[in-house]
Design a protein around this motif. Structure first.
Motif, short mmCIF file in Angstrom:
data_model
loop_
_atom_site.label_atom_id
_atom_site.label_comp_id
_atom_site.label_asym_id
_atom_site.label_seq_id
_atom_site.Cartn_x
_atom_site.Cartn_y
_atom_site.Cartn_z
N ALA A 134 0.79 -1.13 -0.14
CA ALA A 134 -0.27 0.00 -0.14
C ALA A 134 0.93 1.14 -0.05
CB ALA A 134 -0.85 0.07 1.10
N VAL B 261 1.20 -3.94 4.47
CA VAL B 261 -0.16 -4.62 3.73
C VAL B 261 -0.02 -4.29 2.41
CG1 VAL B 261 -1.63 -4.32 5.78
CG2 VAL B 261 -1.54 -2.50 4.24
N ASP C 295 -0.87 -6.46 -1.88
CA ASP C 295 -1.56 -7.11 -2.81
C ASP C 295 -0.39 -8.31 -3.02
OD1 ASP C 295 -4.02 -6.12 -2.92
OD2 ASP C 295 -3.47 -4.78 -4.81
N LYS D 45 -5.75 -9.78 -4.42
CA LYS D 45 -6.31 -8.59 -3.90
C LYS D 45 -6.70 -8.56 -2.45
CE LYS D 45 -6.80 -5.13 -5.63
NZ LYS D 45 -5.79 -3.84 -5.75
N HIS D 46 -5.56 -8.07 -1.55
CA HIS D 46 -6.01 -7.83 -0.40
C HIS D 46 -6.21 -6.32 0.21
CE1 HIS D 46 -4.95 -11.88 0.95
NE2 HIS D 46 -4.18 -11.87 -0.13
N LEU D 47 -6.02 -5.60 -1.03
CA LEU D 47 -6.21 -3.94 -0.70
C LEU D 47 -7.16 -3.50 -1.44
CD1 LEU D 47 -2.40 -2.70 -1.29
CD2 LEU D 47 -3.56 -3.21 0.87
N HIS E 1 -9.64 -1.26 -3.67
CA HIS E 1 -9.17 -0.52 -4.96
C HIS E 1 -9.94 0.92 -4.85
CE1 HIS E 1 -12.53 -2.58 -6.43
NE2 HIS E 1 -12.22 -3.74 -6.07
N ILE F 162 -4.94 4.52 -1.82
CA ILE F 162 -3.60 3.98 -1.45
C ILE F 162 -2.66 3.29 -2.39
CG2 ILE F 162 -4.11 3.63 1.00
CD1 ILE F 162 -5.01 1.04 0.55
N SER G 150 -3.48 1.01 -4.75
CA SER G 150 -3.33 -0.43 -5.15
C SER G 150 -2.95 -0.84 -6.50
CB SER G 150 -4.49 -1.04 -4.32
OG SER G 150 -5.63 -1.02 -4.94
N ARG H 211 -10.79 2.38 6.21
CA ARG H 211 -11.23 2.83 4.81
C ARG H 211 -12.82 2.73 5.11
NH1 ARG H 211 -13.99 0.95 0.01
NH2 ARG H 211 -13.73 2.62 -1.58
N THR I 116 -9.32 6.15 2.09
CA THR I 116 -8.63 5.73 3.29
C THR I 116 -7.97 6.52 4.17
OG1 THR I 116 -8.12 3.46 1.76
CG2 THR I 116 -6.62 4.03 3.76
N TRP J 98 -13.21 -1.12 6.62
CA TRP J 98 -11.77 -1.81 6.37
C TRP J 98 -10.57 -1.25 7.24
CZ3 TRP J 98 -6.72 -0.38 3.91
CH2 TRP J 98 -5.86 -1.25 4.03
#
Length: 285
Positions: free
Chosen positions: A10, A38, A40, A93-95, A97, A101, A103, A172, A252, A278
């Motif tokens: 991120a 943190v 992706d 995808k862990h962030l 979109h 940030i 991503s 977020r 975010t 989030w």
């Protein structure tokens, strides 16, 4: 055939001063950018063509065609270096979109780096025209995980050394804050630049310096999505948070804390009170 893997961290704008606007419409920025752990995740394997699969908790709504920056980055490198091979790409995808940030830009940056390795070609430098064409955040994301001062339209990068150890709580709320709408709502586009970052700051000194800087997009973003202001207020109310602000054009927000133990505790309290937000504790890389 072996798969190579990478992570796309991120990108967090701890400051974002809008200092002007060019005749072509591009905004001039001055921003302190750091990267959080943190991220992706991306995997790539040699294939006869380019293809993309998206998985992970934030896969929904992410395109797999040429509108995805990962595919655009892969094709840009392929064309710039005359590569005939393709690649099968898997993006986990862990962030979130469209969240301020970076991503998508971080995903594209790690794609350029990994595919240069996979295809055995010279990587594109951060100031290559092909990189700039992919977006203002691409150059700085290619320099991850190093903290950078980003200015110009995102193309002027200066390394930042000596930041103290610290951590972030990223939050977020579930709101959409379109970047174009935020810039359109910005009334003053000729702000002062970021103050120089003094050398040798400890955590307290860095917190004091950061509290004196701005994100000029905060007010217009909050007018579009009041939950942004609510998230910052929630972070500021937590013990251990010395500074809270918004990253990029939102939505975010971040809370600056001394260490990961504090970040985890703050994140737990915020998450319990806002189950649909989030929330992620993160070390600054």
């Amino acid at each position: 055939m072996a798969t190579i893997k990478g992570t796309a961290p991120a990108k967090v704008n701890l400051t974002l001063h809008v200092t002007g606007q060019r005749e072509d419409g591009y905004h001039l920025l001055d921003s302190l950018v750091v990267f959080a752990d943190v991220a992706d995740r991306l995997g790539a394997t040699i294939a006869p063509d380019l293809r993309l699969q998206v998985t992970g908790p934030f896969a929904m709504g992410v395109p797999t065609d040429d509108s995805n920056l990962v595919m655009r980055a892969a094709k840009a490198l392929q064309q710039a270096r005359g590569v005939k091979l393709g690649a099968a790409l898997t993006l986990e995808k862990h962030l979130p979109h469209a969240a301020g940030i970076g991503s998508g830009s971080s995903d594209a940056a790690i794609t350029l780096t990994m595919l240069a390795d996979l295809w055995g070609v010279v990587p594109l430098p951060h100031d290559a025209p092909e990189v700039l064409a992919l977006g203002a955040d691409l150059p700085v994301c290619l320099r991850a995980p190093n903290p950078m001062r980003m200015s110009g339209i995102g193309d002027v990068l200066s390394p930042v050394a000596g930041l103290p150890d610290c951590a972030l709580v990223l939050v977020r709320p579930p709101v959409a804050v379109p970047t174009q709408s935020v810039f359109k709502a910005l009334s003053d586009k000729s702000g002062t630049p970021m103050e120089p970052l003094p050398k040798g700051l400890d955590f307290e000194g860095f917190s004091h310096w950061l509290a004196g800087q701005r994100n000029d997009l905060l007010a217009p973003a909050s007018s579009i999505a009041p939950d942004v202001s609510a998230a910052i207020a929630r972070l500021k109310a937590q013990p251990g948070v010395t500074v809270a602000g918004m990253s990029g054009s939102g939505a975010t927000c971040f809370g600056l804390v001394r260490d990961m133990a504090t970040a985890r505790q703050v994140a737990k309290v915020v998450q319990v009170s806002q189950m649909n937000w989030w929330v992620a504790p993160a070390a600054v890389m």
